[in-house]
Design a protein around this motif. Structure first.
Motif, PDB file in Angstrom:
ATOM      1  N   GLU A  97       0.834  -1.207   0.000  1.00 55.54           N
ATOM      2  CA  GLU A  97       0.000   0.000   0.000  1.00 55.54           C
ATOM      3  C   GLU A  97       0.867   1.255   0.000  1.00 55.54           C
ATOM      4  N   TYR A  98       1.944   1.224   0.778  1.00 54.71           N
ATOM      5  CA  TYR A  98       2.861   2.356   0.798  1.00 54.71           C
ATOM      6  C   TYR A  98       3.587   2.479  -0.548  1.00 54.71           C
ATOM      7  N   ALA A  99       3.930   1.355  -1.168  1.00 58.77           N
ATOM      8  CA  ALA A  99       4.589   1.383  -2.480  1.00 58.77           C
ATOM      9  C   ALA A  99       3.670   1.992  -3.537  1.00 58.77           C
ATOM     10  N   ALA A 100       2.370   1.717  -3.434  1.00 60.38           N
ATOM     11  CA  ALA A 100       1.419   2.338  -4.368  1.00 60.38           C
ATOM     12  C   ALA A 100       1.414   3.854  -4.182  1.00 60.38           C
ATOM     13  N   PHE A 101       1.470   4.298  -2.935  1.00 56.03           N
ATOM     14  CA  PHE A 101       1.561   5.731  -2.661  1.00 56.03           C
ATOM     15  C   PHE A 101       2.846   6.311  -3.239  1.00 56.03           C
ATOM     16  N   CYS A 102       3.974   5.606  -3.049  1.00 59.80           N
ATOM     17  CA  CYS A 102       5.262   6.066  -3.606  1.00 59.80           C
ATOM     18  C   CYS A 102       5.203   6.129  -5.132  1.00 59.80           C
ATOM     19  N   GLY A 103       4.572   5.115  -5.751  1.00 54.17           N
ATOM     20  CA  GLY A 103       4.435   5.100  -7.206  1.00 54.17           C
ATOM     21  C   GLY A 103       3.559   6.229  -7.712  1.00 54.17           C
ATOM     22  N   ALA A 104       2.460   6.504  -7.012  1.00 51.39           N
ATOM     23  CA  ALA A 104       1.567   7.601  -7.418  1.00 51.39           C
ATOM     24  C   ALA A 104       2.269   8.946  -7.267  1.00 51.39           C
ATOM     25  N   ARG A 105       3.025   9.101  -6.202  1.00 48.27           N
ATOM     26  CA  ARG A 105       3.763  10.350  -5.997  1.00 48.27           C
ATOM     27  C   ARG A 105       4.832  10.523  -7.074  1.00 48.27           C
ATOM     28  N   ALA A 106       5.507   9.415  -7.440  1.00 46.91           N
ATOM     29  CA  ALA A 106       6.505   9.486  -8.516  1.00 46.91           C
ATOM     30  C   ALA A 106       5.833   9.778  -9.852  1.00 46.91           C
ATOM     31  N   ALA A 107       4.656   9.197 -10.078  1.00 43.24           N
ATOM     32  CA  ALA A 107       3.930   9.450 -11.331  1.00 43.24           C
ATOM     33  C   ALA A 107       3.522  10.914 -11.439  1.00 43.24           C
ATOM     34  N   ALA A 108       3.146  11.517 -10.316  1.00 44.93           N
ATOM     35  CA  ALA A 108       2.716  12.913 -10.323  1.00 44.93           C
ATOM     36  C   ALA A 108       3.845  13.843 -10.752  1.00 44.93           C
ATOM     37  N   GLU A 140       0.998  -0.575 -12.969  1.00 42.15           N
ATOM     38  CA  GLU A 140       0.089  -0.178 -14.049  1.00 42.15           C
ATOM     39  C   GLU A 140      -0.361   1.255 -13.793  1.00 42.15           C
ATOM     40  N   ILE A 141      -0.242   2.093 -14.830  1.00 40.03           N
ATOM     41  CA  ILE A 141      -0.667   3.483 -14.745  1.00 40.03           C
ATOM     42  C   ILE A 141      -2.127   3.545 -15.200  1.00 40.03           C
ATOM     43  N   GLN A 142      -2.981   4.135 -14.381  1.00 41.41           N
ATOM     44  CA  GLN A 142      -4.417   4.174 -14.662  1.00 41.41           C
ATOM     45  C   GLN A 142      -4.942   5.603 -14.544  1.00 41.41           C
ATOM     46  N   ASN A 143      -6.146   5.799 -15.132  1.00 44.93           N
ATOM     47  CA  ASN A 143      -6.808   7.079 -14.947  1.00 44.93           C
ATOM     48  C   ASN A 143      -7.561   7.065 -13.609  1.00 44.93           C
ATOM     49  N   GLN A 144      -8.266   8.136 -13.330  1.00 46.73           N
ATOM     50  CA  GLN A 144      -8.935   8.283 -12.041  1.00 46.73           C
ATOM     51  C   GLN A 144      -9.957   7.189 -11.763  1.00 46.73           C
ATOM     52  N   SER A 145     -10.615   6.668 -12.808  1.00 37.36           N
ATOM     53  CA  SER A 145     -11.640   5.640 -12.612  1.00 37.36           C
ATOM     54  C   SER A 145     -11.077   4.222 -12.619  1.00 37.36           C
ATOM     55  N   VAL A 167      -5.801  13.538 -12.456  1.00 36.59           N
ATOM     56  CA  VAL A 167      -5.479  12.579 -11.393  1.00 36.59           C
ATOM     57  C   VAL A 167      -4.957  11.302 -12.036  1.00 36.59           C
ATOM     58  N   VAL A 168      -3.820  10.818 -11.561  1.00 37.37           N
ATOM     59  CA  VAL A 168      -3.232   9.574 -12.030  1.00 37.37           C
ATOM     60  C   VAL A 168      -3.342   8.552 -10.901  1.00 37.37           C
ATOM     61  N   GLN A 169      -3.668   7.330 -11.285  1.00 37.49           N
ATOM     62  CA  GLN A 169      -3.758   6.246 -10.301  1.00 37.49           C
ATOM     63  C   GLN A 169      -2.710   5.198 -10.664  1.00 37.49           C
ATOM     64  N   VAL A 170      -2.009   4.692  -9.656  1.00 37.49           N
ATOM     65  CA  VAL A 170      -0.980   3.677  -9.865  1.00 37.49           C
ATOM     66  C   VAL A 170      -1.384   2.423  -9.114  1.00 37.49           C
ATOM     67  N   GLU A 171      -1.403   1.288  -9.850  1.00 38.94           N
ATOM     68  CA  GLU A 171      -1.675  -0.002  -9.223  1.00 38.94           C
ATOM     69  C   GLU A 171      -0.361  -0.779  -9.145  1.00 38.94           C
ATOM     70  N   VAL A 172      -0.001  -1.185  -7.932  1.00 41.20           N
ATOM     71  CA  VAL A 172       1.234  -1.940  -7.707  1.00 41.20           C
ATOM     72  C   VAL A 172       0.857  -3.375  -7.373  1.00 41.20           C
ATOM     73  N   SER A 173       1.463  -4.334  -8.070  1.00 35.47           N
ATOM     74  CA  SER A 173       1.295  -5.764  -7.790  1.00 35.47           C
ATOM     75  C   SER A 173       2.648  -6.317  -7.360  1.00 35.47           C
ATOM     76  N   THR A 211      -3.640   0.208  -4.804  1.00 32.54           N
ATOM     77  CA  THR A 211      -3.678   1.372  -5.690  1.00 32.54           C
ATOM     78  C   THR A 211      -3.625   2.648  -4.866  1.00 32.54           C
ATOM     79  N   ALA A 212      -3.128   3.696  -5.490  1.00 37.96           N
ATOM     80  CA  ALA A 212      -3.094   5.024  -4.874  1.00 37.96           C
ATOM     81  C   ALA A 212      -3.201   6.061  -5.985  1.00 37.96           C
ATOM     82  N   GLN A 213      -3.689   7.244  -5.622  1.00 38.15           N
ATOM     83  CA  GLN A 213      -3.870   8.320  -6.594  1.00 38.15           C
ATOM     84  C   GLN A 213      -3.067   9.552  -6.200  1.00 38.15           C
ATOM     85  N   ALA A 214      -2.730  10.342  -7.205  1.00 41.09           N
ATOM     86  CA  ALA A 214      -2.061  11.627  -6.991  1.00 41.09           C
ATOM     87  C   ALA A 214      -2.420  12.542  -8.160  1.00 41.09           C
ATOM     88  N   MET A 215      -2.335  13.833  -7.914  1.00 40.98           N
ATOM     89  CA  MET A 215      -2.616  14.816  -8.966  1.00 40.98           C
ATOM     90  C   MET A 215      -1.314  15.154  -9.680  1.00 40.98           C
TER      91      MET A 215
END
Length: 192
Positions: free
Chosen positions: A63-74, A135-140, A152-158, A183-187
């Motif tokens: 869950e924390y890695a998803a947050f890190c990925g979303a922050r990096a994607a932003a 996986e890079i995803q949109n908000q939905s 808003v970008v959403q990142v799914e980490v497996s 998954t986690a989201q960031a703007m």
């Protein structure tokens, strides 16, 4: 000197005698078979508790890695893009590396260098990256490669978690490795 040696040898003989007496005992709950019958379920319970705890800790790390990925994607996706942002191979690799860095604490440490040495953490991040998919995803939640201004970008980490304990019921039936997703989201930080 002779007195201390005789004391030690008499003590060893008493311990061996007590051990033989214990093994020959056949009364009630003192029999060695009773201890063996209680030992196996106890070990199963203890290893199940350890396995559950480590799996829950790994879940939190994912869950924390998803947050890190979303922050990096932003910050990575809109690099140098004035009209919005599209994901390229380098940007996705940087996002995956950021997520793997947050998973380095839960990856197996077999044959790794002591953490005090230079490069030890890099090897752990490399191991985590091999077991991680991003996986890079949109908000939905749909797969996306391009985003609009401040979207808003959403990142799914497996993550494939393969750490297990030998007597744990979670390992029975070929349940390993397990895939943990979060998954986690960031703007996005795009420039207008």
């Amino acid at each position: 000197m002779v007195k201390s040696q005789s004391f030690v040898s008499s003590r060893v003989l008493r311990v061996l005698s007590a051990g033989r007496k214990f093994l020959r005992e056949e009364r009630g709950d003192i029999a060695p078979a009773t201890y063996l019958m209680a030992l196996i379920p106890t070990l199963i319970f203890i290893f199940f508790a350890f396995d559950t705890g480590i799996s829950k800790g790994t879940r939190l790390a994912v869950e924390y890695a998803a947050f890190c990925g979303a922050r990096a994607a932003a910050t990575q996706i809109p690099k140098g893009d004035q009209q919005g942002a599209c994901v390229s191979g380098d940007e996705k690799a940087a996002i995956k590396r950021a997520a793997a860095a947050c998973l380095a604490s839960v990856v197996k440490k077999n044959n790794s260098l002591p953490m005090e040495l230079p490069g030890a953490l890099t090897r752990l991040i490399d191991r985590a990256e091999q077991r991680t998919e991003v996986e890079i995803q949109n908000q939905s939640g749909g797969s996306a490669t391009c985003f609009g201004h401040n979207d808003v970008v959403q990142v799914e980490v497996s993550y494939k978690h393969d750490m297990y304990f030998p007597f744990s019921p979670l390992n029975w039936g070929g349940n390993r490795p397990i895939t943990i997703k979060a998954t986690a989201q960031a703007m996005l930080h795009t420039i207008k």
